[in-house]
Write an enzyme that holds these catalytic residues in place. Sequence first.
Site, PDB file in Angstrom:
ATOM      1  N   GLU A  73      -4.194   1.079  -6.202  1.00 39.28           N
ATOM      2  CA  GLU A  73      -3.325  -0.049  -6.549  1.00 39.28           C
ATOM      3  C   GLU A  73      -3.239  -0.121  -8.066  1.00 39.28           C
ATOM      4  O   GLU A  73      -4.154   0.320  -8.769  1.00 39.28           O
ATOM      5  CB  GLU A  73      -3.869  -1.352  -5.958  1.00 39.28           C
ATOM      6  CG  GLU A  73      -2.857  -2.472  -5.898  1.00 39.28           C
ATOM      7  CD  GLU A  73      -1.586  -2.050  -5.194  1.00 39.28           C
ATOM      8  OE1 GLU A  73      -0.616  -1.684  -5.917  1.00 39.28           O
ATOM      9  OE2 GLU A  73      -1.537  -2.077  -3.951  1.00 39.28           O
TER      10      GLU A  73
ATOM     11  N   CYS B 114       0.873  -1.173   0.000  1.00 38.31           N
ATOM     12  CA  CYS B 114       0.000   0.000   0.000  1.00 38.31           C
ATOM     13  C   CYS B 114       0.906   1.218   0.000  1.00 38.31           C
ATOM     14  O   CYS B 114       1.601   1.481   0.984  1.00 38.31           O
ATOM     15  CB  CYS B 114      -0.909   0.013   1.232  1.00 38.31           C
ATOM     16  SG  CYS B 114      -1.889   1.528   1.367  1.00 38.31           S
TER      17      CYS B 114
END
Length: 239
Positions: free
Chosen positions: A113, A2
């Site tokens: 992402e 992340c």
Amino acid sequence: MCGRYASAQTDAELAKAFEVVDVIGEEPEPSWNVAPTQQVRAVLERAPKDEPAVPATRLLRSVRWGLVPSWAKDVKIGSKMINARVETLLAKPAFKSAAKRRRCVIPADGYFEWMKIDNRKVPFFLHAGDGQPLAMAGLYELRPDPDLPEDHPDRWLWTCTVITTTAADTLGHIHDRSPLLIPAGDLLDAWLDPKLDEVDDVQALINSLPEPHLEPYEVSTAVNSVRNNGPHLVDPVTA
């Protein structure tokens, strides 16, 4: 991993959502492209510094994204510790102490992402469909600056890391890792509780976390650059 997320809710909105008792520090500007090494808001529970016997209070405060252990000789190590893998959380020296005593959550509207499609990296935004902020599991640390006196306001550097896990089947096609998310309620209360400090209890809590259900959609490649910001970064790409 992340490495980028959005956080545009106000301190008042976050305090209400996470039942925060006290807000510390100046309110940051909203950001739709939060990046490592920046100051971010975190929710944690901590007793007053000089009164450890007093019950811990739930706080919303700023920390720098990129964990710097208290024993680190160089704060630059934080740029390499923006994430901590949940599989080794309670074993690695850099994380195991914080995993037992200094857990937090990092609120996010959603996170970005990148998915490989035809040799391209296509950005997606993943968020909760109900508009509620995500509670990304994290750890925080405090590192003293040995060159500053104990009463100096900048003596302690507060930092954090986002814990990652294997992505659920519904999200794994985008990327094989995702933030570890803590649902609201008893599990969140337990995660933030500094009295829950036995390794087996922390591991049992991690094992009990349910699979998250998020909604992903493609967004503009403008998010690729940390210099870009604004609500347009979370707008869906339309054909």
